[in-house]
Design a protein around this motif. Structure first.
Motif, PDB file in Angstrom:
ATOM      1  N   ARG A 168       0.819  -1.203   0.000  1.00 35.22           N
ATOM      2  CA  ARG A 168       0.000   0.000   0.000  1.00 35.22           C
ATOM      3  C   ARG A 168       0.857   1.259   0.000  1.00 35.22           C
ATOM      4  O   ARG A 168       0.456   2.294  -0.563  1.00 35.22           O
ATOM      5  N   ARG A 169       2.038   1.180   0.599  1.00 30.10           N
ATOM      6  CA  ARG A 169       2.954   2.325   0.578  1.00 30.10           C
ATOM      7  C   ARG A 169       3.242   2.750  -0.860  1.00 30.10           C
ATOM      8  O   ARG A 169       3.452   3.939  -1.139  1.00 30.10           O
ATOM      9  N   VAL A 170       3.239   1.806  -1.795  1.00 34.05           N
ATOM     10  CA  VAL A 170       3.564   2.106  -3.191  1.00 34.05           C
ATOM     11  C   VAL A 170       2.328   2.460  -4.005  1.00 34.05           C
ATOM     12  O   VAL A 170       2.288   3.483  -4.680  1.00 34.05           O
ATOM     13  N   TRP A 171       1.298   1.610  -3.933  1.00 41.78           N
ATOM     14  CA  TRP A 171       0.154   1.850  -4.834  1.00 41.78           C
ATOM     15  C   TRP A 171      -0.745   2.990  -4.392  1.00 41.78           C
ATOM     16  O   TRP A 171      -1.477   3.563  -5.204  1.00 41.78           O
ATOM     17  N   ALA A 172      -0.683   3.359  -3.101  1.00 37.17           N
ATOM     18  CA  ALA A 172      -1.558   4.414  -2.610  1.00 37.17           C
ATOM     19  C   ALA A 172      -0.889   5.787  -2.585  1.00 37.17           C
ATOM     20  O   ALA A 172      -1.501   6.757  -2.139  1.00 37.17           O
ATOM     21  N   ASP A 173       0.327   5.886  -3.079  1.00 35.85           N
ATOM     22  CA  ASP A 173       1.067   7.150  -3.047  1.00 35.85           C
ATOM     23  C   ASP A 173       0.624   8.039  -4.212  1.00 35.85           C
ATOM     24  O   ASP A 173       1.005   7.816  -5.360  1.00 35.85           O
ATOM     25  N   ASN A 174      -0.179   9.064  -3.905  1.00 41.93           N
ATOM     26  CA  ASN A 174      -0.690   9.912  -4.983  1.00 41.93           C
ATOM     27  C   ASN A 174       0.316  10.955  -5.459  1.00 41.93           C
ATOM     28  O   ASN A 174       0.028  11.730  -6.371  1.00 41.93           O
ATOM     29  N   THR A 175       1.525  10.965  -4.875  1.00 40.23           N
ATOM     30  CA  THR A 175       2.554  11.877  -5.369  1.00 40.23           C
ATOM     31  C   THR A 175       3.303  11.289  -6.559  1.00 40.23           C
ATOM     32  O   THR A 175       3.923  12.027  -7.322  1.00 40.23           O
ATOM     33  N   ILE A 176       3.265   9.960  -6.709  1.00 39.48           N
ATOM     34  CA  ILE A 176       3.949   9.339  -7.847  1.00 39.48           C
ATOM     35  C   ILE A 176       2.978   8.618  -8.777  1.00 39.48           C
ATOM     36  O   ILE A 176       3.282   8.411  -9.953  1.00 39.48           O
ATOM     37  N   ASN A 177       1.820   8.204  -8.267  1.00 37.97           N
ATOM     38  CA  ASN A 177       0.812   7.549  -9.100  1.00 37.97           C
ATOM     39  C   ASN A 177      -0.159   8.614  -9.606  1.00 37.97           C
ATOM     40  O   ASN A 177      -0.956   9.154  -8.841  1.00 37.97           O
ATOM     41  N   THR A 178      -0.074   8.906 -10.891  1.00 39.61           N
ATOM     42  CA  THR A 178      -0.854  10.019 -11.469  1.00 39.61           C
ATOM     43  C   THR A 178      -1.752   9.539 -12.605  1.00 39.61           C
ATOM     44  O   THR A 178      -1.974  10.251 -13.584  1.00 39.61           O
ATOM     45  N   VAL A 179      -2.276   8.337 -12.487  1.00 40.92           N
ATOM     46  CA  VAL A 179      -3.119   7.770 -13.538  1.00 40.92           C
ATOM     47  C   VAL A 179      -4.488   8.446 -13.538  1.00 40.92           C
ATOM     48  O   VAL A 179      -5.058   8.730 -12.486  1.00 40.92           O
TER      49      VAL A 179
END
Length: 288
Positions: free
Chosen positions: A35-46
């Motif tokens: 979740r630390r990776v997929w929920a990070d809205n600073t790097i996930n900008t889909v």
């Protein structure tokens, strides 16, 4: 908005389609680390564009198959499917580390961020942190990852130039190590930039996983399936484990050679391969 395909423009719609090894529940440590990776809205900008297709505003994030964020999680998380810690020592050896006795427990996470008050840089984010317990207590390894073909490296990319191990979160842990994880084609160039720091390749990582899954006490057919899944996954990113896990396949023709070698005859096409056998798997007798 009617386009609900799971992967569009090489972008995943859901985080769980990016992985082979899925957590068994939302209450597990593995889920929290992912979740630390997929929920990070600073790097996930889909986002979804006007046609309903998936787009991304940046090249970062686990959802993009061409990003380092995606590659490191998709491949490294395969370890989570193994039932014990027997894989840890061979993995550490490949990173130039010798654990003290048997490894009793292991954990890892991605994109671990720590503030460093009064130091420069004032914040560091480690791509992968692996922590294990052996007879001398805890130790940590920080892996800085680079996707294949990315040969433009700065000082911040090198573990011995940036103090990834010098963060408050590691207080009390005396043994701290750093290692680069790059493609085999980049390993020599990376090693020339480092000072006494090991380099692990994606190819070697896959080979270690293939070896570990190949030792599982399950049926030969299930082992072949697990090994094949890892090989297939790596091939999708242009990474092949070496040596190839199934030596009998070495003589199998490649696609460009099928026309010339003609490995199938007209008579072969009329054989009733559909007739039942005890088990249609590795080791089963072929239909004559």
């Amino acid at each position: 908005m009617g386009n609900n395909r799971p992967i569009v423009n090489s972008i995943h719609r859901h985080w769980w389609t990016t992985l082979l090894a899925l957590p068994t529940g939302a209450d597990t440590p593995g889920y929290a680390a992912l979740r630390r990776v997929w929920a990070d809205n600073t790097i996930n900008t889909v986002f979804v564009d006007e046609s309903g297709d998936l787009r991304s505003k940046s090249k970062r994030g686990i959802y993009r198959t061409d990003s380092e964020d995606h590659l490191m999680v998709a491949l490294f998380e395969n370890w989570a499917a193994l039932p014990d810690c027997s894989w840890v020592a061979p993995f550490l050896h490949a990173c130039g580390i010798r654990p003290s006795g048997n490894v009793q427990a292991v954990g890892w996470s991605y994109e671990y961020t720590q503030d460093r008050p009064g130091k420069k840089p004032g914040k560091l984010t480690a791509d992968i942190v692996v922590c294990w317990q052996d007879q001398n207590g805890e130790a940590v390894l920080v892996l800085e990852t680079k996707k294949p073909g990315n040969r433009l490296w700065g000082e911040k990319d090198l573990p011995d130039s940036s103090p990834y191990c010098d963060v408050p979160g590691f207080d009390g842990i005396a043994r701290r190590y750093a290692c680069m994880l790059v493609a085999a084609d980049d390993a020599a160039a990376m090693a020339s930039l480092l000072h006494n720091q090991p380099v692990l390749t994606w190819e070697r990582l896959l080979s270690l996983q293939v070896e570990a899954f190949g030792r599982l006490p399950v049926s030969s057919a299930l082992r072949a399936f697990l090994v094949g899944a890892i090989v297939h996954q790596g091939a999708g990113y242009g990474i092949i484990s070496a040596p190839f896990p199934m030596t009998w396949m070495a003589d199998q023709p490649a696609a460009p050679n099928i026309k010339e070698q003609a490995p199938q005859t007209r008579a072969d096409r009329r054989v009733a391969y559909w007739r039942p056998v005890r088990q249609r798997s590795v080791g089963s007798r072929s239909v004559e």
